[in-house]
Each structure stands twice: as structure tokens, then as C-alpha cells.
Design a protein around this motif. Structure first.
Motif, PDB file in Angstrom:
ATOM      1  N   VAL A 290      -2.424 -35.534  -9.145  1.00 46.51           N
ATOM      2  CA  VAL A 290      -2.333 -34.232  -8.449  1.00 46.51           C
ATOM      3  C   VAL A 290      -3.459 -34.333  -7.413  1.00 46.51           C
ATOM      4  CG1 VAL A 290      -2.038 -31.979  -7.730  1.00 46.51           C
ATOM      5  CG2 VAL A 290      -0.060 -33.171  -9.396  1.00 46.51           C
ATOM      6  N   LEU A 291      -4.816 -34.510  -8.129  1.00 47.40           N
ATOM      7  CA  LEU A 291      -5.814 -33.943  -7.570  1.00 47.40           C
ATOM      8  C   LEU A 291      -5.909 -35.192  -6.638  1.00 47.40           C
ATOM      9  CD1 LEU A 291      -7.895 -31.878 -10.458  1.00 47.40           C
ATOM     10  CD2 LEU A 291      -7.681 -31.217  -8.040  1.00 47.40           C
ATOM     11  N   SER A 292      -5.769 -36.074  -6.905  1.00 51.08           N
ATOM     12  CA  SER A 292      -5.744 -37.722  -6.747  1.00 51.08           C
ATOM     13  C   SER A 292      -5.062 -37.272  -5.181  1.00 51.08           C
ATOM     14  CB  SER A 292      -5.437 -38.885  -7.476  1.00 51.08           C
ATOM     15  OG  SER A 292      -5.229 -39.946  -6.087  1.00 51.08           O
ATOM     16  N   ILE A 293      -3.735 -36.684  -4.931  1.00 51.34           N
ATOM     17  CA  ILE A 293      -3.288 -36.593  -4.028  1.00 51.34           C
ATOM     18  C   ILE A 293      -3.497 -35.691  -3.274  1.00 51.34           C
ATOM     19  CG2 ILE A 293      -1.095 -35.765  -3.219  1.00 51.34           C
ATOM     20  CD1 ILE A 293       0.533 -37.450  -5.320  1.00 51.34           C
ATOM     21  N   GLU A 294      -3.817 -34.160  -4.028  1.00 53.93           N
ATOM     22  CA  GLU A 294      -5.177 -32.735  -2.588  1.00 53.93           C
ATOM     23  C   GLU A 294      -5.847 -33.330  -1.942  1.00 53.93           C
ATOM     24  OE1 GLU A 294      -5.668 -29.245  -2.043  1.00 53.93           O
ATOM     25  OE2 GLU A 294      -3.719 -30.184  -2.863  1.00 53.93           O
ATOM     26  N   ARG A 295      -7.061 -34.711  -2.799  1.00 52.02           N
ATOM     27  CA  ARG A 295      -7.976 -34.772  -2.443  1.00 52.02           C
ATOM     28  C   ARG A 295      -8.289 -35.626  -1.114  1.00 52.02           C
ATOM     29  NH1 ARG A 295     -10.415 -34.989  -8.329  1.00 52.02           N
ATOM     30  NH2 ARG A 295     -10.827 -32.265  -8.120  1.00 52.02           N
ATOM     31  N   ALA A 296      -6.822 -36.409  -0.844  1.00 52.04           N
ATOM     32  CA  ALA A 296      -6.885 -38.135   0.371  1.00 52.04           C
ATOM     33  C   ALA A 296      -5.731 -36.546   0.889  1.00 52.04           C
ATOM     34  CB  ALA A 296      -5.621 -38.394  -0.618  1.00 52.04           C
ATOM     35  N   THR A 297      -5.051 -35.613   0.824  1.00 54.10           N
ATOM     36  CA  THR A 297      -4.297 -35.205   1.872  1.00 54.10           C
ATOM     37  C   THR A 297      -4.710 -34.223   2.395  1.00 54.10           C
ATOM     38  OG1 THR A 297      -2.398 -35.589   0.265  1.00 54.10           O
ATOM     39  CG2 THR A 297      -2.138 -33.967   2.480  1.00 54.10           C
ATOM     40  N   PHE A 298      -5.843 -33.208   1.766  1.00 55.14           N
ATOM     41  CA  PHE A 298      -6.883 -32.517   2.556  1.00 55.14           C
ATOM     42  C   PHE A 298      -8.335 -32.642   1.879  1.00 55.14           C
ATOM     43  CE2 PHE A 298      -2.890 -30.415   0.786  1.00 55.14           C
ATOM     44  CZ  PHE A 298      -1.823 -30.586   1.662  1.00 55.14           C
ATOM     45  N   PRO A 299      -8.963 -33.308   2.759  1.00 56.33           N
ATOM     46  CA  PRO A 299     -10.097 -33.639   2.342  1.00 56.33           C
ATOM     47  C   PRO A 299     -11.278 -32.692   2.500  1.00 56.33           C
ATOM     48  CG  PRO A 299      -9.304 -35.243   3.789  1.00 56.33           C
ATOM     49  CD  PRO A 299      -8.509 -34.553   3.360  1.00 56.33           C
ATOM     50  N   LEU A 300     -11.001 -32.281   3.324  1.00 56.75           N
ATOM     51  CA  LEU A 300     -12.005 -31.217   3.981  1.00 56.75           C
ATOM     52  C   LEU A 300     -11.594 -29.449   3.069  1.00 56.75           C
ATOM     53  CD1 LEU A 300     -11.827 -31.107   7.574  1.00 56.75           C
ATOM     54  CD2 LEU A 300     -13.792 -32.733   6.017  1.00 56.75           C
ATOM     55  N   ASP A 301     -10.724 -29.537   2.484  1.00 60.00           N
ATOM     56  CA  ASP A 301     -10.598 -27.763   1.825  1.00 60.00           C
ATOM     57  C   ASP A 301      -9.721 -28.385   0.994  1.00 60.00           C
ATOM     58  OD1 ASP A 301      -7.829 -28.829   3.312  1.00 60.00           O
ATOM     59  OD2 ASP A 301      -8.318 -26.556   4.342  1.00 60.00           O
ATOM     60  N   ALA A 302      -9.650 -29.541  -0.086  1.00 58.66           N
ATOM     61  CA  ALA A 302      -8.555 -29.800  -1.311  1.00 58.66           C
ATOM     62  C   ALA A 302      -9.496 -28.355  -2.122  1.00 58.66           C
ATOM     63  CB  ALA A 302      -9.386 -30.681  -1.943  1.00 58.66           C
ATOM     64  N   TRP A 303      -8.049 -27.737  -2.590  1.00 59.09           N
ATOM     65  CA  TRP A 303      -8.163 -27.290  -3.812  1.00 59.09           C
ATOM     66  C   TRP A 303      -8.872 -27.998  -5.418  1.00 59.09           C
ATOM     67  CZ3 TRP A 303      -2.690 -24.141  -5.290  1.00 59.09           C
ATOM     68  CH2 TRP A 303      -2.793 -24.030  -3.841  1.00 59.09           C
ATOM     69  N   SER A 304     -10.033 -27.737  -5.780  1.00 61.17           N
ATOM     70  CA  SER A 304     -10.499 -27.248  -7.130  1.00 61.17           C
ATOM     71  C   SER A 304      -9.380 -27.525  -7.954  1.00 61.17           C
ATOM     72  CB  SER A 304     -11.557 -26.625  -7.683  1.00 61.17           C
ATOM     73  OG  SER A 304     -10.882 -25.192  -7.400  1.00 61.17           O
ATOM     74  N   GLU A 305      -9.287 -28.524  -9.088  1.00 60.05           N
ATOM     75  CA  GLU A 305      -8.974 -28.375 -10.827  1.00 60.05           C
ATOM     76  C   GLU A 305      -8.751 -26.720 -11.258  1.00 60.05           C
ATOM     77  OE1 GLU A 305      -9.216 -30.567 -14.551  1.00 60.05           O
ATOM     78  OE2 GLU A 305     -10.427 -31.573 -13.573  1.00 60.05           O
ATOM     79  N   GLY A 306      -9.647 -26.046 -11.234  1.00 58.50           N
ATOM     80  CA  GLY A 306      -9.486 -24.884 -11.473  1.00 58.50           C
ATOM     81  C   GLY A 306      -8.742 -24.139 -11.110  1.00 58.50           C
ATOM     82  N   MET A 307      -8.841 -24.561  -9.614  1.00 55.31           N
ATOM     83  CA  MET A 307      -8.154 -23.421  -8.411  1.00 55.31           C
ATOM     84  C   MET A 307      -6.693 -23.986  -8.525  1.00 55.31           C
ATOM     85  SD  MET A 307      -9.608 -23.742  -5.028  1.00 55.31           S
ATOM     86  CE  MET A 307      -8.181 -23.234  -4.256  1.00 55.31           C
ATOM     87  N   LEU A 308      -6.415 -25.514  -9.537  1.00 58.16           N
ATOM     88  CA  LEU A 308      -5.040 -25.168  -9.594  1.00 58.16           C
ATOM     89  C   LEU A 308      -4.898 -25.243 -10.906  1.00 58.16           C
ATOM     90  CD1 LEU A 308      -4.733 -29.128  -8.400  1.00 58.16           C
ATOM     91  CD2 LEU A 308      -3.168 -27.363  -7.785  1.00 58.16           C
ATOM     92  N   ARG A 309      -4.846 -25.148 -11.884  1.00 57.22           N
ATOM     93  CA  ARG A 309      -5.278 -24.955 -13.213  1.00 57.22           C
ATOM     94  C   ARG A 309      -4.590 -23.890 -13.119  1.00 57.22           C
ATOM     95  NH1 ARG A 309      -6.068 -28.314 -17.729  1.00 57.22           N
ATOM     96  NH2 ARG A 309      -7.080 -30.316 -17.283  1.00 57.22           N
TER      97      ARG A 309
END
Length: 158
Positions: free
Chosen positions: A17-36
């Protein structure tokens, strides 16, 4: 009909999920902590799902729900899997969950520079209700959208 299957997101899904998050929203991706943190509130006030195709996570989406209001927190589909109905399938599931939880309205913010996402939301009956200036980290505005729920959780066009 999408080729992906949907299931509840777990912490084991976070690397993909983080891989997709960072690729999709490179400028404001959620952190692992936010998703947790979001997953920690599941199922109490959150409903997160992943889309799986050929054994790989190709998308994810999340809903926050409290009282009679729900908010689409995020929807993302891996670039190579876009335009295959996966985003629509996930949005349909989020709307169905909002209905199951008794929500009467669903809200979301979408980037003003993302017409394809705006068009998908409009197909699902979302209407523009406001604008949040400089909402995203890169200064892009967010269009606020809302859909009233009448016991239907899905695409009005079929």
C-alpha cells in the motif's frame, strides 16, 4: 467488472500500500504511521480495503464513518492497473459500507488538478460543495464533494 477482488486491508498489506501511496501521491503521501493509525481505528470508525489482482495489491481505499456522516479518506490504484474499473469497484464498496453504517451523506476532497478522479466521483452522484484553497502540500486546491445516501451504495448509472 474489474479483474480485482476486494478484501479488508491488514497491517501486512502496508508495504504494498505504501508503495502505491508514494507513487500515486509523491508530494503528499501518507506515512506508514498515518496508515497504521487509520488501521488501528478499523472497524470502529474506519473501513479500509485493498484490491488484489493476480496475487498483487493493485489498489486500496479507505472510509471514515461516524454518526450519519462518512468521508472517503483515500482511493489509489497502481498506474498500470488504472482504467480497469478497480477505483469504481472500491468506491462502490466504500459507499455500501457507508450505507451499512447508517451514514446519510458521504464527503471527500479531490485534487483540483485530477479531472479523471473528479469525473468518477460525479458518475457516482457526488456534487461539488466547496473548495479548500492550498489544501495539498504542493499548494493544489481541493474540491470538496458530497453525495447524499438514500440506501443505495453504488454507481447510479449501473
Amino acid at each position: 467488472m474489474s479483474v480485482a477482488t476486494l478484501r479488508q486491508m491488514t497491517e501486512a498489506d502496508l508495504p504494498a500500500v505504501l508503495s502505491i501511496e508514494r507513487a500515486t501521491f509523491p508530494l503528499d503521501a501518507w506515512s506508514e504511521g498515518m496508515l497504521r493509525g487509520e488501521l488501528a481505528d478499523q472497524p470502529r470508525t474506519r473501513h479500509y480495503i485493498v484490491a488484489v489482482a493476480e496475487g498483487e495489491i493493485v489498489g486500496y481505499a479507505g472510509l471514515a464513518a461516524a454518526g450519519d456522516q462518512a468521508d472517503v479518506q483515500t482511493i489509489a490504484v497502481r498506474t498500470a492497473s488504472q482504467r480497469a474499473g478497480i477505483g469504481s469497484a472500491m468506491l462502490s464498496e466504500l459507499l455500501a459500507e457507508a450505507v451499512r453504517r447508517g451514514a446519510t451523506a458521504v464527503f471527500l476532497e479531490v485534487r483540483a488538478d485530477n479531472p479523471p478522479a473528479q469525473a468518477m466521483y460525479e458518475r457516482f452522484g457526488f456534487e461539488r460543495v466547496g473548495l479548500r484553497r492550498d489544501y495539498y502540500d504542493d499548494g493544489t486546491d481541493a474540491i470538496m464533494m458530497m453525495r447524499s445516501l438514500n440506501g443505495q451504495g453504488g454507481d447510479r448509472d449501473g
